[in-house]
Design an enzyme around this catalytic site. Structure first.
Site, PDB file in Angstrom:
ATOM      1  N   LYS A  38      -3.656   2.065  -1.667  1.00  0.00           N
ATOM      2  CA  LYS A  38      -4.933   2.391  -1.048  1.00  0.00           C
ATOM      3  C   LYS A  38      -4.655   3.476  -0.039  1.00  0.00           C
ATOM      4  O   LYS A  38      -4.123   3.233   1.023  1.00  0.00           O
ATOM      5  CB  LYS A  38      -5.511   1.165  -0.343  1.00  0.00           C
ATOM      6  N   ASP A  95       0.831  -1.209   0.000  1.00  0.00           N
ATOM      7  CA  ASP A  95       0.000   0.000   0.000  1.00  0.00           C
ATOM      8  C   ASP A  95       0.863   1.255   0.000  1.00  0.00           C
ATOM      9  O   ASP A  95       2.019   1.219   0.407  1.00  0.00           O
ATOM     10  CB  ASP A  95      -0.842   0.041   1.277  1.00  0.00           C
ATOM     11  N   MET A 118      -7.703   7.336  10.729  1.00  0.00           N
ATOM     12  CA  MET A 118      -8.349   8.079   9.631  1.00  0.00           C
ATOM     13  C   MET A 118      -9.226   9.204  10.174  1.00  0.00           C
ATOM     14  O   MET A 118     -10.420   9.275   9.872  1.00  0.00           O
ATOM     15  CB  MET A 118      -9.160   7.113   8.751  1.00  0.00           C
TER      16      MET A 118
HETATM   17  N1  SAH Z   1      -3.201  -1.131   9.591  1.00  0.00           N
HETATM   18  C1  SAH Z   1      -2.822   0.218   9.918  1.00  0.00           C
HETATM   19  C2  SAH Z   1      -3.976   1.179   9.779  1.00  0.00           C
HETATM   20  C3  SAH Z   1      -4.446   1.323   8.352  1.00  0.00           C
HETATM   21  S1  SAH Z   1      -5.711   2.509   8.171  1.00  0.00           S
HETATM   22  C4  SAH Z   1      -2.228   0.251  11.331  1.00  0.00           C
HETATM   23  O1  SAH Z   1      -2.342  -0.743  12.050  1.00  0.00           O
HETATM   24  O2  SAH Z   1      -1.633   1.263  11.695  1.00  0.00           O
HETATM   25  C5  SAH Z   1      -4.792   3.912   7.699  1.00  0.00           C
HETATM   26  C6  SAH Z   1      -4.727   4.895   8.817  1.00  0.00           C
HETATM   27  O3  SAH Z   1      -3.764   4.473   9.759  1.00  0.00           O
HETATM   28  C7  SAH Z   1      -4.260   6.259   8.410  1.00  0.00           C
HETATM   29  O4  SAH Z   1      -5.307   7.030   7.852  1.00  0.00           O
HETATM   30  C8  SAH Z   1      -3.822   6.824   9.738  1.00  0.00           C
HETATM   31  O5  SAH Z   1      -4.912   7.184  10.522  1.00  0.00           O
HETATM   32  C9  SAH Z   1      -3.192   5.595  10.365  1.00  0.00           C
HETATM   33  N2  SAH Z   1      -1.725   5.553  10.150  1.00  0.00           N
HETATM   34  C10 SAH Z   1      -1.028   4.645   9.448  1.00  0.00           C
HETATM   35  N3  SAH Z   1       0.289   4.923   9.509  1.00  0.00           N
HETATM   36  C11 SAH Z   1       0.422   6.011  10.281  1.00  0.00           C
HETATM   37  C12 SAH Z   1       1.524   6.788  10.733  1.00  0.00           C
HETATM   38  N4  SAH Z   1       2.790   6.474  10.409  1.00  0.00           N
HETATM   39  N5  SAH Z   1       1.297   7.856  11.522  1.00  0.00           N
HETATM   40  C13 SAH Z   1       0.037   8.181  11.879  1.00  0.00           C
HETATM   41  N6  SAH Z   1      -1.046   7.486  11.485  1.00  0.00           N
HETATM   42  C14 SAH Z   1      -0.863   6.419  10.691  1.00  0.00           C
END
Ligand code: SAH
Length: 485
Positions: free
Chosen positions: A287, A265, A402
């Site tokens: 995505k 992704d 998100m």
């Molecule tokens: N599977 C991922 C989440 C995916 S949904 C996890 O466990 O972290 C995507 C959302 O994750 C983004 O919109 C944001 O809210 C969060 N996210 C992912 N990476 C991030 C990062 N490095 N810093 C802050 N938020 C993050």
């Protein structure tokens, strides 16, 4: 209506310019000569001997350390001649080192050594050298050499220490077994693909059980598995963590190393892909929250068809694959198609962010419960089926994934449902990445502060009284350190 994007093959950049060419010199049973007695000489003599060379040292006034070298040689042989060198001493030398204090003497020795056909090094005089010595990680027969081309020796030493920590001491026994078994394996498997299949299995086993020495039963089992034919394709959902590559698990690393194809992704940090095998295909099946995305059905179909064609497919997802990652649909698609599927967890964004700020998400007095919610439904709007009573509960720490579009509405409603308007709240952008940024506020002030900050990148919001307990000053310190460091 957004136009969906298609999966796109991505390529790692090819060969880049090399400052030096790393090569490994076999010195077993060969003659090496060192002349002179400067400070670095004794160590070099021991190195040459450790590599199995028969070393003759010519030094009129050897140092005390050099006098001990013949007795300290762990392999090969060291003979000390307490006189100056002469050109005849260089006869048959495969390797020669100049260790004189005087530049002229060094140059003279170097010229004579080249004349005799030796590979030449001059201690602390790179301009006279054919080859230079690097830092070494020794798991012989596995040997790692590290060079900074003299630019940063201390940096090189630190890299060496990192690699030392990464390579279990037991690899020594595994690579030695590979050397001992090599002939038998080559004799048994004439086809390249079969030999490769054997050595891939061998390597996987070594990485899985590095701390024990391999035995004959391992060889027998590996041969039986290889004889049973190629592994079928499979899918592994792997958590890439929030960004910092050091947060990858060892299992994630192994899966990346074993993948034929990696579907990843946008949110996966680019440096994570550096851990893949060079020959692996990488495909961005992007995505992101708001931009165009590949359709989930297309991703599922691609994943299944690659695995059906026998590939080891890694589906690399940011954070933890089972947190807001639509992993359920991908797992179902694999199961429906009869494809074996496994999951390697990762550090989710909330954990990465909390750790980088030194913030406890729970607190004995302030938060006995922790909840992760999404700020988005399928349409990108605030989900209307969120549990508002739970979000209004003042004894909880809430992490919103998100959150960007719907934050004002979400916090307003949470406050209306009972959350204290002054409850500490913070937004963490790009958690654990070099450009991590934090916006502090309360359940009431955070949305406008986030808007005013105008930051980019993935973000989570954390709300709860626990975030204000004790840890606040520590968090401020860490943040300051991050900004100044
Ligand atoms: N599977 C991922 C989440 C995916 S949904 C996890 O466990 O972290 C995507 C959302 O994750 C983004 O919109 C944001 O809210 C969060 N996210 C992912 N990476 C991030 C990062 N490095 N810093 C802050 N938020 C993050």
């Amino acid at each position: 209506m957004r136009t969906p994007r298609s999966p796109r093959e991505t390529r790692s950049p090819g060969l880049e310019p090399l400052a030096v060419l790393p090569v490994f010199v076999t010195l077993q049973g060969k003659r090496a000569v060192l002349a002179g007695a400067n400070g670095g000489a004794a160590w070099k003599v021991k190195l040459l001997a450790a590599a199995g060379a028969e070393v003759d040292v010519y030094a009129r006034e050897p140092t005390e350390e050099m006098r001990l070298a013949p007795a300290e040689a762990v392999a090969g042989r060291v003979t000390l001649h307490e006189r100056d060198w002469s050109p005849a001493d260089l006869e048959g030398a495969a390797f020669a080192i100049a260790a004189h204090e005087d530049e002229g003497e060094c140059a003279c020795f170097v010229a004579a050594a080249r004349q005799a056909g030796a590979i030449v090094n001059a201690i602390d005089r790179p301009h006279l050298c054919d080859v230079s010595f690097g830092a070494i990680v020794n798991r012989s027969p596995l040997v790692v050499g590290i060079s900074t081309e003299g630019a940063a020796p201390v940096f090189g030493q630190t890299v060496r220490a990192r690699i030392e920590a990464m390579l279990p001491a037991g690899f020594k026994a595994w690579v030695a077994a590979a050397r001992d078994w090599r002939a038998a394996v080559s004799a048994r498997y004439h086809a390249f693909a079969e030999r490769r299949a054997f050595w891939e299995r061998f390597t996987n086993l070594a990485f899985a059980e590095p701390d024990r020495a391999p035995v004959q039963a391992d060889l027998d089992a590996l041969i039986a598995e290889t004889d049973a034919g190629p592994r079928g394709g499979a899918v592994t959902l792997v958590g890439a963590g929030p960004g910092d590559a050091e947060l990858l698990t060892l299992k994630a690393l192994r899966a990346l190393r074993g993948a034929d194809v990696i579907l990843y992704d946008d949110l996966v940090a680019p440096e994570i892909l550096d851990y893949a095998r060079r020959e692996a295909r990488t495909m961005l099946v992007g995505k992101t929250g708001h931009g165009p995305s590949c359709r989930q059905d297309d991703i599922n179909a691609l994943m299944v068809s690659l695995a059906k064609s026998g590939k080891q497919v890694v589906r690399l997802k940011s954070g933890d694959p089972l947190v807001f990652g639509r992993a359920g649909e991908e797992i179902d698609a694999c199961r429906a198609a009869g494809i074996p599927v496994t999951v390697v967890p990762g550090v989710t964004a909330a954990q990465g962010a909390a750790a980088s700020l030194g913030l406890s998400l729970t607190h004995r007095d302030a938060a006995r419960r922790l909840q992760y919610v999404t700020g988005h439904d399928r349409r990108g709007a605030l989900p209307d089926d969120l549990n508002w009573a739970a979000l209004g509960d003042p004894s909880v720490t809430t992490v919103v994934y998100m959150p960007k579009r719907t934050l004002p509405a979400l916090l307003d409603r949470a406050v209306a449902e009972g959350l204290g308007p002054d409850t500490p709240a913070l937004a963490v952008f790009n958690a654990t990445r070099a450009d991590q940024a934090v916006v502090h506020g309360t359940a009431t002030t955070l949305p406008e502060r986030v808007a005013a900050a105008g930051l980019d990148g993935p973000a989570i919001v954390m709300v709860g009284d626990a975030l204000g307990r004790g840890a606040q000053s520590a968090a401020a310190d860490l943040e300051r350190a991050a900004v100044s460091g």
